[in-house]
Design a protein around this motif. Structure first.
Motif, short mmCIF file in Angstrom:
data_model
loop_
_atom_site.label_atom_id
_atom_site.label_comp_id
_atom_site.label_asym_id
_atom_site.label_seq_id
_atom_site.Cartn_x
_atom_site.Cartn_y
_atom_site.Cartn_z
N PRO A 443 0.83 -1.21 0.00
CA PRO A 443 0.00 0.00 0.00
C PRO A 443 0.86 1.26 0.00
N GLU A 444 0.33 2.34 -0.58
CA GLU A 444 1.06 3.60 -0.65
C GLU A 444 1.44 4.11 0.74
N LYS A 445 0.54 3.91 1.71
CA LYS A 445 0.80 4.37 3.08
C LYS A 445 2.05 3.68 3.65
N ALA A 446 2.23 2.39 3.32
CA ALA A 446 3.41 1.66 3.80
C ALA A 446 4.68 2.20 3.13
N CYS A 447 4.59 2.55 1.85
CA CYS A 447 5.75 3.10 1.14
C CYS A 447 6.16 4.45 1.72
N ILE A 448 5.17 5.25 2.11
CA ILE A 448 5.45 6.55 2.72
C ILE A 448 6.13 6.37 4.08
N GLU A 449 5.63 5.42 4.87
CA GLU A 449 6.23 5.15 6.17
C GLU A 449 7.67 4.65 6.02
N ALA A 450 7.90 3.81 5.01
CA ALA A 450 9.26 3.32 4.76
C ALA A 450 10.21 4.47 4.45
N LYS A 451 9.74 5.41 3.63
CA LYS A 451 10.56 6.56 3.26
C LYS A 451 10.92 7.39 4.48
N LYS A 452 9.96 7.56 5.40
CA LYS A 452 10.21 8.32 6.63
C LYS A 452 11.33 7.67 7.44
N LYS A 507 1.06 -15.56 6.49
CA LYS A 507 -0.22 -15.11 5.94
C LYS A 507 -0.93 -14.19 6.93
N GLU A 508 -0.93 -14.57 8.21
CA GLU A 508 -1.57 -13.74 9.23
C GLU A 508 -0.91 -12.36 9.30
N PHE A 509 0.44 -12.34 9.27
CA PHE A 509 1.16 -11.06 9.31
C PHE A 509 0.80 -10.21 8.10
N HIS A 510 0.83 -10.80 6.92
CA HIS A 510 0.62 -10.04 5.69
C HIS A 510 -0.76 -9.38 5.68
N LEU A 511 -1.77 -10.11 6.09
CA LEU A 511 -3.12 -9.55 6.10
C LEU A 511 -3.23 -8.43 7.13
N ARG A 512 -2.56 -8.58 8.29
CA ARG A 512 -2.53 -7.50 9.28
C ARG A 512 -1.82 -6.26 8.71
N PHE A 513 -0.73 -6.50 8.00
CA PHE A 513 0.04 -5.40 7.42
C PHE A 513 -0.81 -4.62 6.42
N LEU A 514 -1.51 -5.33 5.55
CA LEU A 514 -2.37 -4.67 4.57
C LEU A 514 -3.46 -3.85 5.26
N GLU A 515 -4.03 -4.44 6.30
CA GLU A 515 -5.10 -3.74 7.03
C GLU A 515 -4.55 -2.47 7.70
N LYS A 516 -3.37 -2.57 8.26
CA LYS A 516 -2.77 -1.44 8.98
C LYS A 516 -2.46 -0.28 8.05
N TYR A 517 -1.98 -0.59 6.84
CA TYR A 517 -1.50 0.46 5.94
C TYR A 517 -2.40 0.68 4.73
N LYS A 518 -3.61 0.14 4.76
CA LYS A 518 -4.50 0.31 3.60
C LYS A 518 -4.90 1.77 3.43
#
Length: 518
Positions: A443-452, A507-518
Motif C-alpha cells: 500500500p502507498e501508506k506503507a511506502c510513505i512510512e518506509a521513506k520516513k 499469511k496472518e502477518f501479511h493480512l494485518r500489514f495490509l489492514e494497517k496500511y490500507k
C-alpha cells in the motif's frame, strides 16, 4: 681569580635566564597548539579502498544482523511474540535442519583420521576405498598437506569424469580447477576479465536482475561496471534476447563489455532456463564477443515437471562448429544440490576454449592462493564420484539423496501455491534452486512510512515481518528488481512442518500489514 668567579656567576645567570625564556616559549607553543596530537590511523573509512565500501551483500545485511540481535535478546529473557527466529534468508541447508549424507561424511572422516581405516569396521568398504584413493594422491598421505594449486589431481580427474558422464562430451581434467566454494572460482574468473582501467574503459559484466548479490558485490569490489539485464517476471523469469541487446547497447558508453553471467537454475528467482533460452544466450555472447560465466550450482535442484537442467557446455557442443570457439566457465559447488555442505567450501570450475596463455596466467593466479580447502575437495569428490549400484553404500546414499530432493520438490509446490493464494502477493513457480521470490503489492501508506524511516518499502516490510513473527527473509531490493516492484526472497530449506507453520504465520502477518496500511 675573583674576576673569573664573577664571569662564571654572570654566565650562570645568563644561562638561567635563557633557559627560563626557552621554557616559556615552549609553554606558549603548547598553549597555542593544545595537547599533543595522537597519531592518526593509516587506514580510515575515508582513506580505505572505496570499491570495498561500495560492496553490499544483502543475504547477510541489516535484517539478518537484527535477527541475530533478537536471538541474543531472547537468550537474555526479553519477550517477543514468537518462540524462535526462523532464518529463511540464506541457502544454508544444514543450519535449517537438513542431515548430512552418511557416505559423504564417512569418506571425509576417514580422510581426516586415517587410523579409522584400520582400527574400525564401522565404515563400509566403498567409503574406505574412496578415502585411500584420495589420501594416496595427497602429499604425506594427509589432507593436512597443501594440494596442487588447482586441486588434488585424482579429484580433478573425478570431476572431469563426472562432467563427461553428465554431458556425453569428453572433459579434460586440465580444464578443471577446484576452489573454495563456487564463489571463489567466480571471483577468480571475473578478475581475469578486468581491463585494469577506470571510467568508460572499465570491464563491463552483464548480470541478471534479480541476481545473487555475489555478482554485484564482486563487480563493485573489482571496480567493474555492472550491466543489468532484467529477467521477465511475467514469463516465469525467462530471459529475452531483446533485453540483453538493450542492456548491452545502453552500457557501451560506460564500459568495455567483457562477460555475461547466467545463473541456472536461478537464484533468487527459482526458474530453470529452457534449452532454447540457453541457445539464445550462447548466440548472443558469440555475436557480441562476450565470455560466458555459467553458475550451475543448483543443477541437481530441478522440481518443475516440465523443467530440465541443460548444461551450457552440452548445449554449446550441440550447436555445432560455428560456436566451437566460444569461451565459457561453468561453476559447481558442494553447498547446494542435495548435499548442502556449505561449511566445507568445496567447489570447481571448468574452463572451455580458454587461450593457452591466459590459462597459464590463470594457474599463476590461483597458485598465489596456495590451494583450496582440501577437506572441501574431498567433499566435492564424493559429489562427483558417489557410490555405484554394485557398492554397499549405494542404497543408503540414494535413499538419503532422494529424500532431500523429493522433500524440496514438495516444499517448492507448497510455497508457490500458498503465496499465490494470499491477497497482494504473486509468485512464479519454484522450478528449481532453493528459493521463492514472491512479488508483494505494498500500500502507498506503507511506502510513505518506509521513506520516513530511510528504508526501501520491501526492507520496511521485511523488518516488520521479522519483529512480529521472527521470520527472517531478504528484501528484493538486495537482489535488484524493476523499479516500482517489491519482492522478498525466502528459502524453502526448513523442514516441511516448519515451512507449513511459517507460511501460516506469514499469511496472518501479511493480512494485518495490509489492514494497517490500507
Amino acid at each position: 681569580m675573583l674576576g673569573a668567579q664573577r664571569r662564571i656567576v654572570c654566565m650562570s645567570s645568563a644561562f638561567r635566564r635563557g633557559l627560563r625564556q626557552t621554557l616559556r616559549t615552549q609553554e606558549n607553543i603548547l598553549m597555542m597548539n593544545g595537547p599533543a596530537q595522537k597519531r592518526s590511523k593509516v587506514l580510515t573509512v575515508d582513506s580505505m579502498n572505496p570499491h570495498v565500501k561500495r560492496m553490499e551483500y544483502a543475504v547477510r545485511g541489516p535484517i539478518v544482523i537484527r535477527a541475530g540481535e533478537i536471538e541474543k535478546e531472547m537468550e537474555q529473557g526479553k519477550g517477543f511474540p514468537f518462540e524462535e527466529v526462523m532464518r529463511a534468508n540464506i541457502g544454508d541447508c544444514h543450519a535449517t535442519g537438513q542431515k548430512p549424507l552418511t557416505f559423504l561424511r564417512q569418506v571425509i572422516a576417514l580422510c581426516t583420521y586415517p587410523a579409522l581405516l584400520v582400527t574400525t569396521d564401522l565404515f563400509p568398504a566403498d567409503a574406505k576405498e574412496r578415502a585411500r584413493r584420495i589420501l594416496n594422491d595427497c602429499k604425506g598421505h594427509s589432507i593436512g598437506s597443501y594440494s596442487d594449486s588447482a586441486g588434488v589431481e585424482v579429484i580433478r580427474k573425478d570431476v572431469a569424469a563426472y562432467i563427461s558422464n553428465r554431458d556425453g562430451i569428453a572433459c579434460d581434467y586440465n580444464d578443471v580447477f577446484l576452489s573454495t566454494g563456487a564463489s571463489d572460482a567466480i571471483k577468480i574468473i571475473m578478475k581475469l576479465l578486468l581491463t585494469g582501467k577506470d571510467g568508460d574503459e572499465r570491464a563491463g559484466v552483464m548480470i541478471p536482475i534479480p541476481q545473487y548479490p555475489l555478482y554485484s558485490a564482486t563487480t563493485a569490489e573489482y571496480n567493474a561496471y555492472q550491466i543489468d539485464y532484467y529477467l521477465d517476471e511475467d514469463n516465469k523469469w525467462a530471459l529475452d534476447v531483446n533485453e540483453l541487446k538493450r542492456a548491452l547497447n545502453a552500457a557501451r558508453q560506460h564500459c568495455i563489455p567483457r562477460a555475461i553471467c547466467v545463473i541456472n537454475p536461478g537464484n533468487p528467482t527459482g526458474q530453470v532456463l529452457t534449452k532454447q533460452n540457453i541457445m539464445d544466450i550462447i548466440k548472443f555472447a558469440h555475436e557480441e564477443k562476450l565470455f560466458i560465466m555459467a553458475d550451475e550450482v543448483y543443477q541437481d535442484n530441478v522440481y518443475g515437471s516440465d523443467s530440465e537442467f541443460h548444461s551450457f557446455k552440452k548445449v554449446l557442443h550441440e550447436m555445432g562448429p560455428k560456436y566451437a570457439d566460444q569461451e565459457l566457465a561453468s561453476f559447481m559447488s558442494t553447498s547446494k544440490g542435495y548435499m548442502g555442505e556449505c561449511g566445507y567450501r568445496g567447489g570447481y570450475c571448468e574452463v572451455i576454449n580458454l587461450d593457452k596463455d591466459v590459462k597459464y596466467q590463470l594457474l599463476k593466479s590461483i597458485s598465489a592462493k596456495l590451494c583450496p580447502s582440501v577437506s572441501g575437495q574431498v567433499a566435492m569428490d564424493v559429489v562427483v564420484n558417489p557410490p555405484r549400484k554394485e557398492e554397499p553404500s549405494y542404497d543408503t546414499f540414494m535413499k538419503e539423496k532422494s529424500f532431500v530432493l523429493d522433500t524440496l520438490k514438495k516444499k517448492a509446490a507448497l510455497v508457490t501455491d500458498l503465496f499465490n493464494s494470499i491477497e497482494g502477493i504473486s509468485c512464479n513457480p519454484v522450478q528449481g534452486a532453493m528459493y521463492a521470490f514472491p512479488r508483494i503489492l505494498l500500500p502507498e501508506k506503507a511506502c510513505i512510512e518506509a521513506k520516513k524511516r530511510g528504508q526501501t518499502p520491501d526492507s520496511f516490510y521485511c523488518f516488520q515481518l521479522l519483529e512480529e513473527t521472527g521470520i527472517c527473509v531478504v528484501p528484493g531490493s538486495g537482489f535488484g528488481q524493476k523499479e516500482g516492484t517489491h519482492h522478498f526472497r525466502m528459502t524453502i530449506l526448513p523442514p516441511l512442518e516448519k515451512v507449513e507453520a511459517v507460511l501460516g504465520k506469514f499469511k496472518e502477518f501479511h493480512l494485518r500489514f495490509l489492514e494497517k496500511y490500507k
